[in-house]
Scaffold this active site. Structure first.
Site, PDB file in Angstrom:
ATOM      1  CG  HIS A 176      -1.928  -0.990   1.328  1.00 35.33           C
ATOM      2  ND1 HIS A 176      -2.110  -1.805   2.427  1.00 35.33           N
ATOM      3  CD2 HIS A 176      -2.884  -1.342   0.437  1.00 35.33           C
ATOM      4  CE1 HIS A 176      -3.126  -2.610   2.209  1.00 35.33           C
ATOM      5  NE2 HIS A 176      -3.624  -2.357   1.007  1.00 35.33           N
ATOM      6  CB  CYS A 259      -2.854  -0.957   8.077  1.00 35.18           C
ATOM      7  SG  CYS A 259      -1.685  -2.214   8.526  1.00 35.18           S
TER       8      CYS A 259
HETATM    9  N1  GLY Z   1      -2.150  -8.929   5.012  1.00 39.04           N
HETATM   10  C1  GLY Z   1      -2.717  -7.699   4.684  1.00 39.04           C
HETATM   11  C2  GLY Z   1      -3.191  -7.671   3.295  1.00 39.04           C
HETATM   12  O1  GLY Z   1      -2.614  -8.352   2.457  1.00 39.04           O
HETATM   13  O2  GLY Z   1      -4.128  -7.026   2.964  1.00 39.04           O
END
Ligand code: GLY
Length: 275
Positions: A176, A259
């Site tokens: 991300h 997150c």
């Molecule tokens: N493990 C977090 C994701 O891949 O979204």
């Protein structure tokens, strides 16, 4: 009338700091691994680390609101991916990993209970909250393996009427955008250069990959993973107060300090200005 002679002295209310969190479930070790080096996840340790993360937010003055657990959803602890908050609007995302979409209903309920208007990203668009970095009215959105052009377009259509400037940026080297880049309290962006796929203006380079992931705890304090000790020293040398938390088991699943919560800053529309 002079203050003190019966006049009401008007002071700005302190922002109410709340954060949505979601405790890890029993299937945590089955979470998706894309970029992290992985390794076996010690689920019991992960639970303790998550509890310490929550305590750290609370010690910094945040009221934590627990989203109902989703024990059948291995990645539900990474609650930020399910929700983007801007001002009084909460946007329920549409995660790019189809297996994560079962995380959404209780997150939407929690956002509504917290007093937010709730909108959503509609199919076929995809958007992960981890790809959305906000600061000072700018919203950078990572075009990643999880977030597509339609998801970005839908988010822009929701946020731009509220005054946001939405800037798509490429993300290739990490899961991300916020795995690589976040903002310090003064708006300086930080990132570990090998992981940053966009030429951000005036990026402060940090020495460790997880050093690019900071959470703003208010009053100039930032939260950093314990896996970035040299970045912590760098930020302290620049005058920031830094607190760290060990989230090693969550990092094995491509998780970071950002997150694990959705920060709700109840200060009006400007609240949307920071991740
Ligand atoms: N493990 C977090 C994701 O891949 O979204």
């Amino acid at each position: 009338m002079a203050a003190g002679a019966g006049a009401q002295v008007k002071t700005d209310p302190m922002p109410v700091l709340r954060a949505l969190v979601r405790r890890p479930g029993p299937r945590l070790a089955e979470g998706i691994v894309t970029h992290a080096s992985g390794g076996p996840v010690d689920v019991a340790l992960a639970h303790r680390q998550w509890a310490e993360y929550v305590r750290t937010l609370q010690d910094a003055g945040w009221q934590t609101l627990e989203v109902e657990p989703a024990d059948d959803q291995p990645d539900a602890v990474f609650v930020e991916d399910a929700l983007v908050v801007y001002g009084d609007l909460a946007v329920l995302t549409r995660p790019g990993a189809p297996g994560r979409r079962g995380e959404l209903p209780a997150v939407g309920e929690a956002a509504a209970e917290a007093g937010y208007r709730v909108a959503r990203i509609e199919a076929p668009g995809t958007l992960d909250g981890g790809d959305v970095l906000k600061f000072g009215g700018t919203v950078w959105v990572g075009r990643s393996a999880r977030t597509d052009d339609d998801g970005i377009r839908q988010l822009a259509a929701l946020l731009e009427p509220m005054g946001a400037r939405v800037v798509p940026v490429p993300v290739r080297s990490v899961l991300h955008l916020k795995s690589a880049v976040t903002a310090l309290p003064d708006g300086t962006l930080v990132g570990h250069p090998p992981l940053v796929d966009h030429p951000f203006d005036a990026l402060l380079p940090v020495p460790e990959p997880s050093g690019g992931q900071v959470v703003l705890l208010e009053h100039g304090t930032v939260l950093l993973a314990a896996s970035a000790p040299r970045t912590a020293e760098l930020l302290r040398s620049r005058g920031h107060r830094v607190v760290t938390v060990d989230i090693s088991e969550l990092e094995k699943l491509d998780g970071g300090v950002t997150c694990l919560s959705v920060r709700l800053r109840d200060e009006g529309a400007a609240a949307g200005a920071r991740s």
